[in-house]
Motif scaffolding. Structure first.
Motif, short mmCIF file in Angstrom:
data_model
loop_
_atom_site.label_atom_id
_atom_site.label_comp_id
_atom_site.label_asym_id
_atom_site.label_seq_id
_atom_site.Cartn_x
_atom_site.Cartn_y
_atom_site.Cartn_z
N PRO A 217 -8.72 -1.45 11.73
CA PRO A 217 -7.27 -1.35 11.68
C PRO A 217 -6.69 -1.61 10.29
O PRO A 217 -7.11 -2.55 9.61
CB PRO A 217 -6.80 -2.43 12.66
N ALA A 218 -5.79 -0.75 9.89
CA ALA A 218 -4.91 -1.05 8.76
C ALA A 218 -3.61 -1.57 9.39
O ALA A 218 -3.57 -1.84 10.59
CB ALA A 218 -4.66 0.20 7.94
N GLY A 219 -2.58 -1.74 8.62
CA GLY A 219 -1.30 -2.13 9.18
C GLY A 219 -1.12 -3.62 9.36
O GLY A 219 -0.14 -4.04 9.97
N PHE A 220 -2.05 -4.43 8.83
CA PHE A 220 -1.82 -5.88 8.93
C PHE A 220 -0.54 -6.29 8.20
O PHE A 220 0.07 -7.30 8.52
CB PHE A 220 -3.03 -6.66 8.40
N ASN A 221 -0.15 -5.47 7.24
CA ASN A 221 1.12 -5.71 6.54
C ASN A 221 2.33 -5.52 7.46
O ASN A 221 3.41 -5.98 7.15
CB ASN A 221 1.24 -4.78 5.33
N ASP B 108 0.64 6.32 -10.31
CA ASP B 108 1.67 5.30 -10.12
C ASP B 108 1.13 3.99 -9.54
O ASP B 108 1.85 3.04 -9.36
CB ASP B 108 2.79 5.84 -9.24
N VAL B 109 -0.14 3.97 -9.21
CA VAL B 109 -0.72 2.73 -8.70
C VAL B 109 -1.81 2.32 -9.68
O VAL B 109 -2.97 2.65 -9.50
CB VAL B 109 -1.31 2.92 -7.29
N SER B 110 -1.40 1.62 -10.71
CA SER B 110 -2.34 1.39 -11.81
C SER B 110 -3.50 0.50 -11.40
O SER B 110 -4.64 0.77 -11.72
CB SER B 110 -1.61 0.80 -13.01
N SER B 111 -3.23 -0.53 -10.65
CA SER B 111 -4.33 -1.41 -10.27
C SER B 111 -4.01 -2.12 -8.97
O SER B 111 -3.51 -3.24 -8.97
CB SER B 111 -4.60 -2.41 -11.38
N PRO B 112 -4.33 -1.49 -7.86
CA PRO B 112 -3.94 -2.07 -6.57
C PRO B 112 -4.61 -3.41 -6.32
O PRO B 112 -4.11 -4.21 -5.52
CB PRO B 112 -4.40 -1.03 -5.56
N TRP B 113 -5.74 -3.66 -6.95
CA TRP B 113 -6.49 -4.88 -6.62
C TRP B 113 -6.34 -5.95 -7.69
O TRP B 113 -7.12 -6.89 -7.74
CB TRP B 113 -7.98 -4.55 -6.42
N GLN B 114 -5.34 -5.76 -8.54
CA GLN B 114 -5.13 -6.74 -9.60
C GLN B 114 -5.04 -8.16 -9.04
O GLN B 114 -4.36 -8.40 -8.04
CB GLN B 114 -3.83 -6.42 -10.34
N GLY B 115 -5.72 -9.06 -9.68
CA GLY B 115 -5.68 -10.45 -9.24
C GLY B 115 -6.74 -10.78 -8.20
O GLY B 115 -6.94 -11.94 -7.86
N TRP B 116 -7.43 -9.76 -7.69
CA TRP B 116 -8.49 -10.00 -6.71
C TRP B 116 -9.83 -9.56 -7.30
O TRP B 116 -9.91 -8.53 -7.97
CB TRP B 116 -8.24 -9.20 -5.42
N ASN C 154 -2.34 5.19 -0.90
CA ASN C 154 -1.18 4.73 -0.18
C ASN C 154 -0.89 3.26 -0.46
O ASN C 154 -1.72 2.40 -0.18
CB ASN C 154 -1.44 4.95 1.32
N THR C 155 0.28 3.01 -1.00
CA THR C 155 0.61 1.62 -1.36
C THR C 155 0.68 0.73 -0.12
O THR C 155 0.44 -0.46 -0.20
CB THR C 155 1.95 1.55 -2.11
N PHE C 156 1.00 1.30 1.05
CA PHE C 156 1.04 0.49 2.26
C PHE C 156 -0.37 0.08 2.68
O PHE C 156 -0.57 -1.00 3.21
CB PHE C 156 1.77 1.23 3.39
N TYR C 157 -1.33 0.98 2.42
CA TYR C 157 -2.71 0.58 2.71
C TYR C 157 -3.14 -0.56 1.79
O TYR C 157 -3.77 -1.53 2.23
CB TYR C 157 -3.68 1.76 2.58
N PHE C 158 -2.77 -0.48 0.51
CA PHE C 158 -3.08 -1.56 -0.42
C PHE C 158 -2.46 -2.87 0.07
O PHE C 158 -3.07 -3.93 0.01
CB PHE C 158 -2.56 -1.24 -1.83
N GLU C 159 -1.24 -2.77 0.55
CA GLU C 159 -0.54 -3.96 1.02
C GLU C 159 -1.28 -4.55 2.23
O GLU C 159 -1.45 -5.77 2.34
CB GLU C 159 0.90 -3.61 1.39
N ASN C 160 -1.73 -3.68 3.12
CA ASN C 160 -2.54 -4.12 4.26
C ASN C 160 -3.76 -4.90 3.78
O ASN C 160 -4.07 -5.97 4.30
CB ASN C 160 -2.98 -2.89 5.06
N VAL C 161 -4.46 -4.36 2.78
CA VAL C 161 -5.66 -5.03 2.27
C VAL C 161 -5.31 -6.39 1.68
O VAL C 161 -5.99 -7.38 1.93
CB VAL C 161 -6.38 -4.15 1.23
N ARG C 162 -4.21 -6.43 0.94
CA ARG C 162 -3.82 -7.71 0.33
C ARG C 162 -3.51 -8.76 1.39
O ARG C 162 -3.85 -9.93 1.24
CB ARG C 162 -2.65 -7.51 -0.63
#
Lengths: 451, 451
Positions: B89-93, B165-173, B131-139
């Protein structure tokens, strides 16, 4: 004195009491961490929250948490410290309903660990309570255990002493006096796979529970007769020292200093010199810390029976010399703990004034944090309209404001390094779990003793 | 068409999307269980809630739940049935923040079971999402795992395809392409004790994950290439039959009937007779049930690719003959699942209209229930302003209303045998867990297959 708190109240068999104030009104609290030292506590614990969770996890692997506990916390604004850790907590009826899913999940995992296959649980409760709030607490516990997927029955250590107005507190629930069959304990036609104690065994460990093959949680060795506050707070001090070194905090900020004396007889005025000496030392230590942090307050020290008494046999002094000048009422009070046992060992604990003041009337309050297994599941504020910020609030007349934990707790908000409900409750949950870890060490200590 | 739902939305790599509507607005729902059959579902499940929990517990012992899942539920007022079970599942965000403590507790227990001592977890995510929402789900997932006390890093199956437009979705991780060292998989200097998949392995199980000694959750065998809806719903049917017998309910009330056909080629119009025959049978069965319950509705049937496609390759028919008269667009749509694979196996599923209508505009909605381990941890309503009550809502333009689960779920209220939020969500949690149990059987099936 007239109280403006809603509803009436009565203490229950654990000194816990009564009428819940709706969560909606719980925003009657002001900011508490206003002092520089308090802000340091808050920002350090919130910023390190992920590392703290990892640190705690490692410790639970080495020393598993007892089945459940409630911890009384005093927040002085400049320090935050546990002042009592109850391993047979009543008061589950005071938790907000939104805490229940967390409770159910934690109960399930704790019981599953000892009963992976079977599904019957015996809850041993206080037999002699006449307190309807205690009954309500038991009914909430039974309901939570059932909703975790287990069959549950009530075990009594002796025939219940039912008062006239409480005809049948256990109506609708399977209950009975526990019976021993060989190495097992149960009821007629109810053979539990584990036993949960909600009875603090103030008369000692009953013979029926000795040497049985079923796991008993928490260990009967943690009963009131065996437990010493000095042992608990000794373990707590070691844990806070380690924690503080790891997370770069002055351990005093999370720890109410204590000293203890054995063999005090207040009636015969024996052993008072020991008390006086330790009180002097404690006042000296506290004053030095108050100077270091520029805290403009008069220190005070609390005298308690070393064996748990749930709010009884507690006294506050502002000067070491007071121990020589107790009046008859004070001496008599300090000589009788729960069940009328004479008090002989005394713990002197640094008094932690509470900065948590509820509502417009600014009633003195403290938080009580509930844990099942090693999870913070909820809590409430204990408020008292007749007590000052330096007195014990665990007394008749206390009122309860459920904590909005489901919204807040475990949810440190490192983005907002200021005091908000989320961060305050996260910090409370951390300190409560440090006290729980101390209880886990007590449990291991007693296991070694009885093994 | 103009939408009155707040915010814009985009589908993510799992077809899940976006803008949360505050919980406060979620009371835009009306009563749903208005039909006699719906009231029967509600009252039966709420009244038996304690026994249901015990029943489920026994089943989790025999067939452990997969690491996590989300289940799409359709509530028709007269029946309540899962229509899709997503094991990655995605969508934890999209979950409400108040769900987080439940998530953390469940994650901790699920990981602890496979990694009792160690504390490092690798989360393998989708590499190709933009998809930025998918990135948000992962975070959100990373944060929940960390807050459960584990060290976590992101594993990629290949170099991420980063859009401008999504330069580094995992920045900080901590993140990187996974590396195989002997029988273990990890990153440089990061040797995890277990691996959690948030990648549905639509290109099949990568070689690096074959035969490794670390546990992988959920099993890669549950990836999109291996899974068949017909197998899932086959297990679900068996489970609902057993459940319904135990709790005295017509299984149809919790089950969308299905039939399946293999080797359909829509482009070449091959295998359509099988579809037609099964559609006729399915319409016949549904009509009989509608008559039995006096439901005045026209039945419909949904055609889906048997291999999971997350909202693509889905079509609705109202008459068996329609399968012979698909236009070019429909044929082409049914021929391409996710990743452009040609569709050859088709499942025909009883259409379940939704009676959950959101807000004044009465937008069609369905609930999506999230589970970690075997615990319901939260969920949301998926609303769509451009879709009817009989269409799939898992489509671009969907909006999300977090469910107030912390207040309600697991909290059946048998005292109030009517529909309230608490009872409705409890019932949703039960049916979602029946679908989870079906997934657990799938997992065991695949384990037997690969063993």
């Amino acid at each position: 004195m007239t109280t403006n708190l809603p509803g009436s109240s009565t203490p229950d068999s654990h000194g816990a009491a009564v009428n819940q104030i709706p969560v909606a009104e719980a925003n009657g609290f002001q900011l508490t961490f206003r002092h520089e030292a308090g802000i340091k506590i808050l920002s350090t614990l919130v910023r390190a929250s992920h590392d703290i969770e990892a640190w705690l996890r490692q410790h639970w692997l080495a020393t598993p948490a007892p089945f459940y506990a409630s911890v009384d916390l005093r927040n002085a604004g400049f320090k935050l410290a546990p002042v009592d850790t109850n391993l047979f907590p009543a008061g589950f009826n005071n938790l907000h309903r939104s805490s229940h899913p967390m409770c159910i999940q934690a109960i399930e995992h704790a019981i599953e660990r000892v009963c992976p296959e079977a599904g019957k649980v015996l809850l041993i409760v206080e037999s002699h309570s006449r307190n309807t709030f205690y009954f309500e607490n038991v009914r909430v516990l039974l309901d939570l255990i059932e909703r975790a997927g287990f069959e549950v029955a009530i075990g009594l250590l002796s025939e219940i002493d039912i008062s006239a107005d409480v005809s049948s507190p256990w109506q609708g629930w399977r209950h009975g006096v526990i019976q021993r069959h060989g190495d097992r304990v149960g009821l007629d036609d109810f053979d539990p796979c584990c036993i949960i104690l909600n009875n603090d065994l103030s008369s000692g460990i009953p013979d029926q529970l000795l040497g049985i093959e079923q796991p008993v949680m928490p260990s009967p060795a943690l009963g009131w007769r065996q437990r010493l506050k000095s042992r608990h707070f000794g373990f707590y001090r070691d844990i806070v020292d380690e924690f503080s070194q790891r997370f770069e905090l002055d351990p005093w900020l999370l720890d109410a200093r204590f000293r203890n004396c054995g063999q005090i007889d207040f009636q015969k005025r024996k052993g008072l010199d020991c008390l006086h000496h330790n009180a002097e030392q404690l006042f000296f230590d506290i004053r030095r810390k108050y100077e270091q942090y520029a805290i403009e307050r008069e220190p005070f020290v609390v005298l308690k029976a070393d064996a748990g008494t749930y709010g009884m046999a507690v006294m506050m002094i502002r000067d070491p010399d007071e121990v020589y000048h107790l009046n008859r009422r004070q001496r008599s009070r300090m000589s009788s703990g729960k069940g009328g046992l004479s008090v002989s060992q005394i713990i002197l604990q640094e008094g932690v004034p509470t900065e948590e003041l509820f509502g417009q009337q600014k009633y003195a309050s403290e938080s009580v944090i509930y844990m099942i297994d090693h999870t913070v599941v909820g809590g409430f504020y204990r408020c008292h309209s007749d007590k000052s910020a330096e007195e014990s609030l665990n007394a008749p007349g206390a009122h309860f404001v459920p904590l909005p934990f489901s919204e807040s707790c475990l949810n440190a908000d490192p983005g907002a390094l200021i005091e908000n409900e989320s961060n305050r409750l996260y910090v409370y949950g951390v300190v409560a779990r440090l006290a729980l870890l101390a209880a886990a060490h007590e449990s291991r200590y007693h296991a070694g003793e009885t093994a």
